[in-house]
Design a protein around this motif. Sequence first.
Motif, PDB file in Angstrom:
ATOM      1  N   PHE C   3       0.857  -1.180   0.000  1.00  0.00           N
ATOM      2  CA  PHE C   3       0.000   0.000   0.000  1.00  0.00           C
ATOM      3  C   PHE C   3       0.896   1.233   0.000  1.00  0.00           C
ATOM      4  N   GLN C   4       0.539   2.230  -0.784  1.00  0.00           N
ATOM      5  CA  GLN C   4       1.366   3.441  -0.858  1.00  0.00           C
ATOM      6  C   GLN C   4       0.462   4.672  -0.936  1.00  0.00           C
ATOM      7  N   LYS C   5       0.804   5.699  -0.152  1.00  0.00           N
ATOM      8  CA  LYS C   5      -0.004   6.917  -0.143  1.00  0.00           C
ATOM      9  C   LYS C   5       0.867   8.151   0.093  1.00  0.00           C
ATOM     10  N   GLY C   6       0.656   9.158  -0.728  1.00  0.00           N
ATOM     11  CA  GLY C   6       1.308  10.451  -0.520  1.00  0.00           C
ATOM     12  C   GLY C   6       0.512  11.289   0.463  1.00  0.00           C
ATOM     13  N   ILE C   7       1.203  11.973   1.359  1.00  0.00           N
ATOM     14  CA  ILE C   7       0.559  12.840   2.344  1.00  0.00           C
ATOM     15  C   ILE C   7       1.244  14.211   2.293  1.00  0.00           C
ATOM     16  N   MET C  26      -4.158   9.140   8.510  1.00  0.00           N
ATOM     17  CA  MET C  26      -4.298   8.976   7.054  1.00  0.00           C
ATOM     18  C   MET C  26      -4.106   7.524   6.616  1.00  0.00           C
ATOM     19  N   LEU C  27      -3.826   6.625   7.552  1.00  0.00           N
ATOM     20  CA  LEU C  27      -3.418   5.273   7.172  1.00  0.00           C
ATOM     21  C   LEU C  27      -4.266   4.186   7.848  1.00  0.00           C
ATOM     22  N   GLU C  29      -5.416   1.717   6.608  1.00  0.00           N
ATOM     23  CA  GLU C  29      -5.072   0.415   6.011  1.00  0.00           C
ATOM     24  C   GLU C  29      -4.172  -0.414   6.926  1.00  0.00           C
ATOM     25  N   LEU C 133       5.857  10.320   1.457  1.00  0.00           N
ATOM     26  CA  LEU C 133       5.279   9.147   0.797  1.00  0.00           C
ATOM     27  C   LEU C 133       5.363   7.996   1.792  1.00  0.00           C
ATOM     28  N   THR C 135       4.885   4.025   2.453  1.00  0.00           N
ATOM     29  CA  THR C 135       4.818   2.726   1.776  1.00  0.00           C
ATOM     30  C   THR C 135       4.718   1.647   2.848  1.00  0.00           C
TER      31      THR C 135
END
Lengths: 139, 139, 139
Positions: C3-7, C26-27, C29, C133, C135
Amino acid sequence: MWFQKGITLKPRPRGFHLVTNEILAMLPEIHGMKIGMMNIFIKHTSASLTINANAAPDVRVDFESYFNHAVPEDEPYYLHLDEGSDDMPAHLKASILGCSLNIPIANGYPNLGTWQGIYLCEHRNHGGSREVLVTINGE
Amino acid sequence: MWFQKGITLKPRPRGFHLVTNEILAMLPEIHGMKIGMMNIFIKHTSASLTINANAAPDVRVDFESYFNHAVPEDEPYYLHLDEGSDDMPAHLKASILGCSLNIPIANGYPNLGTWQGIYLCEHRNHGGSREVLVTINGE
Amino acid sequence: MWFQKGITLKPRPRGFHLVTNEILAMLPEIHGMKIGMMNIFIKHTSASLTINANAAPDVRVDFESYFNHAVPEDEPYYLHLDEGSDDMPAHLKASILGCSLNIPIANGYPNLGTWQGIYLCEHRNHGGSREVLVTINGE
């Protein structure tokens, strides 16, 4: 394959201590892995982990001397004083050196260089035992 | 998917050297990965790796100047003297900067910021070639 | 599972800022993972990330004071001057502290110690918003 294990490192005096063998002896699971990564995470803010020279013990003495000069106790500008003179420098040293090591695994062993060892960096005068969490992922 | 490759970086003079392209050119396998992590591990205790500004070369000169001031040679309290004046500071700099980079991979490329590059930090006067091990995991 | 998300972290004044809750919120997941690793990578060269004491706010003030002493502005040997007095020290601080945190995940949560929190270290006077970012890999 994922694997995770908590390890308690016995209390040590302030200074830099070679703990490679102590940690790896707890992790026979590595030997089944062809490729992977090992994370060693220390769950404290006044002790840290680093990788450095595993032979001459005087290197570790010099580490303690250097960091005591570079991060002095009793600086006039410190505000956080209520846990003793060694506390605020311990926090600073912990962030300079870091709390999380990431070491590659190859053919069943951590692929450290010939001269590399794992140091527990105890920055408090009386830090007590220290908890590390090892997380391994590989195939 | 796991992938691991050793890379030999050619000998460089003492100082900070931008090696992003040299390393990435050896890793075409990244381009097939949508999400992942890349670890770059230098197997030495007197050289290190860091990520910093990839444009103005004078930044890298200032890194060398700063670390020479912050971690001086020939401190009177150093005990580990038998490998030369540049040796003990090299060990200290290596732990301050670190031996292990962890860079996210996104859509086939290392997801570095626009201004980020990978530095080989050579702390010895004559360090010779340097071995790094790259471990990549992703999907 | 990957899972990858930019914040995007909002602009903050120069100094050390506790951002644990802002990032973890924000996570969601993470909560489904039994074992894993989380990497938090800041895509800048004049701000950094570290883990340190999450309680007494004066610790974070002392971090700013200490690093301003240890990495001074306007050193006579700096060559990289054209982005302001705070720029070259910001680059140096960023490499001393690092841009990439690796935190173990256990039973749905980042397995930080009781007293550990995530700091955004803003080294510029006016750094603006900062991109990280995240990951995550686990099972």
